[in-house]
Design a protein around this motif. Structure first.
Motif, PDB file in Angstrom:
ATOM      1  N   ASP A  72       0.821  -1.217   0.000  1.00 56.33           N
ATOM      2  CA  ASP A  72       0.000   0.000   0.000  1.00 56.33           C
ATOM      3  C   ASP A  72       0.851   1.262   0.000  1.00 56.33           C
ATOM      4  O   ASP A  72       0.391   2.327  -0.399  1.00 56.33           O
ATOM      5  CB  ASP A  72      -0.927   0.030   1.210  1.00 56.33           C
ATOM      6  N   ARG A  73       2.104   1.160   0.437  1.00 56.57           N
ATOM      7  CA  ARG A  73       2.987   2.331   0.517  1.00 56.57           C
ATOM      8  C   ARG A  73       3.979   2.418  -0.644  1.00 56.57           C
ATOM      9  O   ARG A  73       4.807   3.321  -0.689  1.00 56.57           O
ATOM     10  CB  ARG A  73       3.750   2.311   1.833  1.00 56.57           C
ATOM     11  N   ALA A  74       3.896   1.491  -1.573  1.00 58.95           N
ATOM     12  CA  ALA A  74       4.834   1.478  -2.704  1.00 58.95           C
ATOM     13  C   ALA A  74       4.487   2.572  -3.715  1.00 58.95           C
ATOM     14  O   ALA A  74       3.319   2.935  -3.873  1.00 58.95           O
ATOM     15  CB  ALA A  74       4.804   0.112  -3.383  1.00 58.95           C
ATOM     16  N   VAL A  75       5.514   3.082  -4.367  1.00 53.16           N
ATOM     17  CA  VAL A  75       5.322   4.080  -5.430  1.00 53.16           C
ATOM     18  C   VAL A  75       6.066   3.631  -6.684  1.00 53.16           C
ATOM     19  O   VAL A  75       7.063   2.912  -6.608  1.00 53.16           O
ATOM     20  CB  VAL A  75       5.813   5.488  -5.000  1.00 53.16           C
ATOM     21  N   ASP A  76       5.588   4.073  -7.807  1.00 51.32           N
ATOM     22  CA  ASP A  76       6.209   3.726  -9.085  1.00 51.32           C
ATOM     23  C   ASP A  76       7.619   4.312  -9.120  1.00 51.32           C
ATOM     24  O   ASP A  76       7.805   5.522  -8.935  1.00 51.32           O
ATOM     25  CB  ASP A  76       5.365   4.285 -10.231  1.00 51.32           C
ATOM     26  N   ALA A  77       8.611   3.489  -9.356  1.00 50.86           N
ATOM     27  CA  ALA A  77      10.010   3.935  -9.362  1.00 50.86           C
ATOM     28  C   ALA A  77      10.280   4.959 -10.465  1.00 50.86           C
ATOM     29  O   ALA A  77      11.203   5.757 -10.347  1.00 50.86           O
ATOM     30  CB  ALA A  77      10.947   2.740  -9.517  1.00 50.86           C
ATOM     31  N   ALA A  78       9.479   4.951 -11.521  1.00 44.78           N
ATOM     32  CA  ALA A  78       9.675   5.910 -12.607  1.00 44.78           C
ATOM     33  C   ALA A  78       9.414   7.342 -12.153  1.00 44.78           C
ATOM     34  O   ALA A  78       9.821   8.286 -12.819  1.00 44.78           O
ATOM     35  CB  ALA A  78       8.767   5.568 -13.791  1.00 44.78           C
ATOM     36  N   LEU A  79       8.762   7.502 -11.010  1.00 47.09           N
ATOM     37  CA  LEU A  79       8.472   8.840 -10.492  1.00 47.09           C
ATOM     38  C   LEU A  79       9.604   9.388  -9.631  1.00 47.09           C
ATOM     39  O   LEU A  79       9.567  10.546  -9.226  1.00 47.09           O
ATOM     40  CB  LEU A  79       7.172   8.812  -9.683  1.00 47.09           C
ATOM     41  N   ALA A  80      10.625   8.568  -9.356  1.00 43.88           N
ATOM     42  CA  ALA A  80      11.748   9.008  -8.525  1.00 43.88           C
ATOM     43  C   ALA A  80      12.649   9.952  -9.320  1.00 43.88           C
ATOM     44  O   ALA A  80      12.864   9.756 -10.516  1.00 43.88           O
ATOM     45  CB  ALA A  80      12.562   7.804  -8.053  1.00 43.88           C
ATOM     46  N   PRO A  81      13.186  10.983  -8.662  1.00 42.82           N
ATOM     47  CA  PRO A  81      14.106  11.894  -9.354  1.00 42.82           C
ATOM     48  C   PRO A  81      15.291  11.118  -9.951  1.00 42.82           C
ATOM     49  O   PRO A  81      15.853  10.234  -9.317  1.00 42.82           O
ATOM     50  CB  PRO A  81      14.579  12.831  -8.235  1.00 42.82           C
ATOM     51  N   GLY A  82      15.620  11.436 -11.181  1.00 38.21           N
ATOM     52  CA  GLY A  82      16.715  10.767 -11.861  1.00 38.21           C
ATOM     53  C   GLY A  82      16.292   9.504 -12.583  1.00 38.21           C
ATOM     54  O   GLY A  82      17.096   8.855 -13.241  1.00 38.21           O
ATOM     55  N   ASN A  83      15.046   9.131 -12.465  1.00 35.82           N
ATOM     56  CA  ASN A  83      14.566   7.903 -13.091  1.00 35.82           C
ATOM     57  C   ASN A  83      13.407   8.200 -14.051  1.00 35.82           C
ATOM     58  O   ASN A  83      12.623   7.322 -14.358  1.00 35.82           O
ATOM     59  CB  ASN A  83      14.096   6.927 -11.994  1.00 35.82           C
ATOM     60  N   GLU A  84      13.327   9.434 -14.503  1.00 32.91           N
ATOM     61  CA  GLU A  84      12.199   9.876 -15.317  1.00 32.91           C
ATOM     62  C   GLU A  84      12.037   9.101 -16.626  1.00 32.91           C
ATOM     63  O   GLU A  84      10.941   9.003 -17.148  1.00 32.91           O
ATOM     64  CB  GLU A  84      12.310  11.379 -15.621  1.00 32.91           C
ATOM     65  N   ARG A  85      13.121   8.563 -17.147  1.00 39.27           N
ATOM     66  CA  ARG A  85      13.041   7.825 -18.422  1.00 39.27           C
ATOM     67  C   ARG A  85      12.723   6.346 -18.239  1.00 39.27           C
ATOM     68  O   ARG A  85      12.579   5.627 -19.217  1.00 39.27           O
ATOM     69  CB  ARG A  85      14.343   7.972 -19.191  1.00 39.27           C
ATOM     70  N   ALA A  86      12.619   5.906 -17.014  1.00 43.57           N
ATOM     71  CA  ALA A  86      12.306   4.493 -16.753  1.00 43.57           C
ATOM     72  C   ALA A  86      10.876   4.198 -17.193  1.00 43.57           C
ATOM     73  O   ALA A  86      10.014   5.068 -17.150  1.00 43.57           O
ATOM     74  CB  ALA A  86      12.463   4.187 -15.265  1.00 43.57           C
TER      75      ALA A  86
END
Length: 123
Positions: A72-86
């Protein structure tokens, strides 16, 4: 911080056969994981979660409830700074939490587009 999925190219079923993963029996959808169920859990994560149960008979239910709460607390890693192209919707991450003796992050990684999700400790 950048997040990168592991380089192990074996299928989840091959990892089950190798004893690295176990099939997860709770197939309820998780809102934070794109309404997908968790299909597999790493044996190391499951062992740590079941160890938190107050009674051996409650180990499975405790681990399942804890895993749902963590998801329930997980977030999409593509939203992390530096990972925008994931790619979106293939890796979800949590902040480190006390699971067992150490603070550890949990990854929920999708096996291919639309594939099953595997929960494991971050590498």
């Amino acid at each position: 911080m950048s997040y990168h999925p592991s380089d192990d190219h074996r299928s989840p079923e091959q990892l089950v056969a190798a004893g690295t993963l176990r099939r997860h029996t709770d197939h309820g959808p998780h809102q934070a994981l794109g309404r997908s169920p968790i299909a597999y859990v790493s044996v190391s994560l499951w062992t740590q979660l079941t160890a938190l149960a107050i009674a051996p008979a409650a180990a499975e239910a405790t681990a399942t409830a804890l895993l749902r709460a963590i998801a329930d607390r997980a977030v999409d890693a593509a939203l992390a700074p530096g990972n925008e192209r994931a790619p979106r919707d293939d890796l979800y991450v949590t902040d480190p939490a006390h699971i067992g003796p150490h603070r550890q992050a949990v990854w929920f990684q999708r096996s291919g587009p639309g594939g099953p999700i595997t929960a494991s400790f971050a590498p």
